[in-house]
Design a protein around this motif. Sequence first.
Motif, PDB file in Angstrom:
ATOM      1  N   ALA A  59     -15.005  -5.192 -32.691  1.00 25.83           N
ATOM      2  CA  ALA A  59     -13.923  -6.180 -32.564  1.00 25.83           C
ATOM      3  C   ALA A  59     -14.041  -6.946 -31.253  1.00 25.83           C
ATOM      4  CB  ALA A  59     -12.564  -5.485 -32.666  1.00 25.83           C
ATOM      5  N   GLU A  60     -14.357  -6.253 -30.174  1.00 31.26           N
ATOM      6  CA  GLU A  60     -14.529  -6.927 -28.882  1.00 31.26           C
ATOM      7  C   GLU A  60     -15.703  -7.903 -28.915  1.00 31.26           C
ATOM      8  OE1 GLU A  60     -12.801  -6.982 -25.927  1.00 31.26           O
ATOM      9  OE2 GLU A  60     -11.258  -5.965 -27.087  1.00 31.26           O
ATOM     10  N   SER A  61     -16.796  -7.514 -29.571  1.00 32.91           N
ATOM     11  CA  SER A  61     -17.956  -8.410 -29.626  1.00 32.91           C
ATOM     12  C   SER A  61     -17.674  -9.636 -30.488  1.00 32.91           C
ATOM     13  CB  SER A  61     -19.198  -7.666 -30.119  1.00 32.91           C
ATOM     14  OG  SER A  61     -19.108  -7.340 -31.490  1.00 32.91           O
ATOM     15  N   LEU A  62     -16.748  -9.516 -31.432  1.00 33.71           N
ATOM     16  CA  LEU A  62     -16.377 -10.675 -32.248  1.00 33.71           C
ATOM     17  C   LEU A  62     -15.708 -11.768 -31.415  1.00 33.71           C
ATOM     18  CD1 LEU A  62     -15.063  -8.993 -35.505  1.00 33.71           C
ATOM     19  CD2 LEU A  62     -16.897 -10.687 -35.365  1.00 33.71           C
ATOM     20  N   LYS A  63     -15.123 -11.383 -30.304  1.00 32.76           N
ATOM     21  CA  LYS A  63     -14.468 -12.376 -29.441  1.00 32.76           C
ATOM     22  C   LYS A  63     -15.468 -13.378 -28.883  1.00 32.76           C
ATOM     23  CE  LYS A  63     -10.655  -9.366 -28.102  1.00 32.76           C
ATOM     24  NZ  LYS A  63      -9.992  -8.682 -26.981  1.00 32.76           N
ATOM     25  N   SER A  64     -16.719 -12.955 -28.707  1.00 34.20           N
ATOM     26  CA  SER A  64     -17.720 -13.858 -28.141  1.00 34.20           C
ATOM     27  C   SER A  64     -18.384 -14.743 -29.203  1.00 34.20           C
ATOM     28  CB  SER A  64     -18.791 -13.058 -27.400  1.00 34.20           C
ATOM     29  OG  SER A  64     -19.538 -12.285 -28.314  1.00 34.20           O
ATOM     30  N   VAL A  65     -18.145 -14.452 -30.460  1.00 27.35           N
ATOM     31  CA  VAL A  65     -18.726 -15.238 -31.549  1.00 27.35           C
ATOM     32  C   VAL A  65     -17.859 -16.474 -31.774  1.00 27.35           C
ATOM     33  CG1 VAL A  65     -19.272 -15.215 -34.019  1.00 27.35           C
ATOM     34  CG2 VAL A  65     -19.699 -13.201 -32.623  1.00 27.35           C
ATOM     35  N   GLY A  66     -18.493 -17.598 -32.008  1.00 24.50           N
ATOM     36  CA  GLY A  66     -17.758 -18.840 -32.229  1.00 24.50           C
ATOM     37  C   GLY A  66     -16.863 -18.789 -33.460  1.00 24.50           C
ATOM     38  N   THR A  80     -22.775 -11.894 -39.791  1.00 25.11           N
ATOM     39  CA  THR A  80     -24.179 -12.318 -39.694  1.00 25.11           C
ATOM     40  C   THR A  80     -24.580 -12.747 -38.287  1.00 25.11           C
ATOM     41  OG1 THR A  80     -23.578 -14.557 -40.365  1.00 25.11           O
ATOM     42  CG2 THR A  80     -24.265 -13.021 -42.107  1.00 25.11           C
ATOM     43  N   SER A  81     -23.650 -12.775 -37.351  1.00 21.32           N
ATOM     44  CA  SER A  81     -23.975 -13.214 -35.993  1.00 21.32           C
ATOM     45  C   SER A  81     -24.866 -12.195 -35.291  1.00 21.32           C
ATOM     46  CB  SER A  81     -22.692 -13.413 -35.188  1.00 21.32           C
ATOM     47  OG  SER A  81     -23.009 -13.704 -33.844  1.00 21.32           O
ATOM     48  N   SER A  82     -25.865 -12.698 -34.577  1.00 29.49           N
ATOM     49  CA  SER A  82     -26.771 -11.806 -33.848  1.00 29.49           C
ATOM     50  C   SER A  82     -26.157 -11.312 -32.543  1.00 29.49           C
ATOM     51  CB  SER A  82     -28.096 -12.520 -33.557  1.00 29.49           C
ATOM     52  OG  SER A  82     -27.851 -13.659 -32.739  1.00 29.49           O
ATOM     53  N   ASP A  83     -25.029 -11.895 -32.129  1.00 30.07           N
ATOM     54  CA  ASP A  83     -24.374 -11.502 -30.880  1.00 30.07           C
ATOM     55  C   ASP A  83     -23.474 -10.274 -31.027  1.00 30.07           C
ATOM     56  OD1 ASP A  83     -25.542 -13.662 -29.635  1.00 30.07           O
ATOM     57  OD2 ASP A  83     -23.830 -14.980 -30.004  1.00 30.07           O
ATOM     58  N   LEU A  84     -23.337  -9.765 -32.224  1.00 34.70           N
ATOM     59  CA  LEU A  84     -22.421  -8.649 -32.453  1.00 34.70           C
ATOM     60  C   LEU A  84     -23.001  -7.335 -31.968  1.00 34.70           C
ATOM     61  CD1 LEU A  84     -21.065  -9.514 -35.998  1.00 34.70           C
ATOM     62  CD2 LEU A  84     -19.882  -9.740 -33.813  1.00 34.70           C
ATOM     63  N   TRP A  85     -22.109  -6.500 -31.454  1.00 33.61           N
ATOM     64  CA  TRP A  85     -22.480  -5.144 -31.041  1.00 33.61           C
ATOM     65  C   TRP A  85     -22.909  -4.368 -32.275  1.00 33.61           C
ATOM     66  CZ3 TRP A  85     -20.275  -0.456 -32.455  1.00 33.61           C
ATOM     67  CH2 TRP A  85     -20.672   0.641 -31.695  1.00 33.61           C
ATOM     68  N   GLN A 136      -7.974  -4.993 -35.455  1.00 31.41           N
ATOM     69  CA  GLN A 136      -7.736  -6.401 -35.786  1.00 31.41           C
ATOM     70  C   GLN A 136      -7.831  -7.258 -34.527  1.00 31.41           C
ATOM     71  OE1 GLN A 136      -3.880  -6.226 -37.792  1.00 31.41           O
ATOM     72  NE2 GLN A 136      -4.956  -6.588 -39.737  1.00 31.41           N
ATOM     73  N   ILE A 137      -8.365  -8.452 -34.713  1.00 32.59           N
ATOM     74  CA  ILE A 137      -8.346  -9.436 -33.634  1.00 32.59           C
ATOM     75  C   ILE A 137      -7.965 -10.783 -34.233  1.00 32.59           C
ATOM     76  CG2 ILE A 137     -10.121  -8.240 -32.296  1.00 32.59           C
ATOM     77  CD1 ILE A 137     -11.953 -10.641 -33.006  1.00 32.59           C
ATOM     78  N   VAL A 138      -7.443 -11.638 -33.395  1.00 26.47           N
ATOM     79  CA  VAL A 138      -7.087 -12.997 -33.793  1.00 26.47           C
ATOM     80  C   VAL A 138      -8.128 -13.930 -33.192  1.00 26.47           C
ATOM     81  CG1 VAL A 138      -5.362 -14.818 -33.609  1.00 26.47           C
ATOM     82  CG2 VAL A 138      -4.636 -12.451 -33.971  1.00 26.47           C
ATOM     83  N   LYS A 139      -8.741 -14.745 -34.041  1.00 24.32           N
ATOM     84  CA  LYS A 139      -9.688 -15.773 -33.606  1.00 24.32           C
ATOM     85  C   LYS A 139      -8.977 -17.112 -33.670  1.00 24.32           C
ATOM     86  CE  LYS A 139     -13.745 -15.630 -33.314  1.00 24.32           C
ATOM     87  NZ  LYS A 139     -14.537 -15.547 -32.079  1.00 24.32           N
ATOM     88  N   ARG A 140      -9.128 -17.889 -32.592  1.00 20.33           N
ATOM     89  CA  ARG A 140      -8.536 -19.233 -32.541  1.00 20.33           C
ATOM     90  C   ARG A 140      -9.639 -20.257 -32.325  1.00 20.33           C
ATOM     91  NH1 ARG A 140      -4.537 -16.108 -30.198  1.00 20.33           N
ATOM     92  NH2 ARG A 140      -2.512 -16.359 -31.188  1.00 20.33           N
ATOM     93  N   ASN A 141      -9.459 -21.402 -32.944  1.00 22.12           N
ATOM     94  CA  ASN A 141     -10.407 -22.496 -32.789  1.00 22.12           C
ATOM     95  C   ASN A 141     -10.029 -23.259 -31.539  1.00 22.12           C
ATOM     96  OD1 ASN A 141     -12.370 -24.366 -33.173  1.00 22.12           O
ATOM     97  ND2 ASN A 141     -11.447 -25.317 -34.957  1.00 22.12           N
ATOM     98  N   ARG A 142     -10.801 -23.066 -30.478  1.00 22.24           N
ATOM     99  CA  ARG A 142     -10.502 -23.748 -29.205  1.00 22.24           C
ATOM    100  C   ARG A 142     -11.652 -24.580 -28.773  1.00 22.24           C
ATOM    101  NH1 ARG A 142      -6.903 -19.671 -25.657  1.00 22.24           N
ATOM    102  NH2 ARG A 142      -5.552 -19.094 -27.335  1.00 22.24           N
TER     103      ARG A 142
END
Length: 142
Positions: A59-66, A80-85, A136-142
């Motif tokens: 979940a923490e690594s998802l924060k860095s994914v766009g 599918t992101s390669s940046d995930l833990w 759970q995490i909340v992703k926002r489009n910023r």
Amino acid sequence: LHLCSSRSQTGTSLIEIIIAVMLVSIVVLGLAAGFLTLVRTNRMTYEQQQVDHAASNYAESLKSVGYQPCTASTAPDYDTSSDLWQPSSAVQVQVADVEYWNPATDSYEDDCPGTDGGTQLLTVRAEWGERDRQAQIVKRNR
């Protein structure tokens, strides 16, 4: 020469030895059962800690994914992101659910509301055998 001895016989009888062996056996079996319970509990705790760790880190690594906006025909695929833990091979972790913010109803919905509201609620699920954890995490489009 005396053939009969008058001294008393003060040795241990066979019954006393059998009782002592039984008591020692009961104590040893009790200790062994306690040790096996300890090993099982230790293993379950280890597995649960690994699952908790995996859900939290993923979940923490998802924060860095766009942010991936949704459309009526496509859903975001964050896994599918390669940046995930990446967890150890025993733990399976993935984004199990994405809910989309609908500004018209001021609530999260299972389906994309057509135009992306700019906020998504991601549910991460980590599993190892019978152990599982969600984050759970909340992703926002910023």
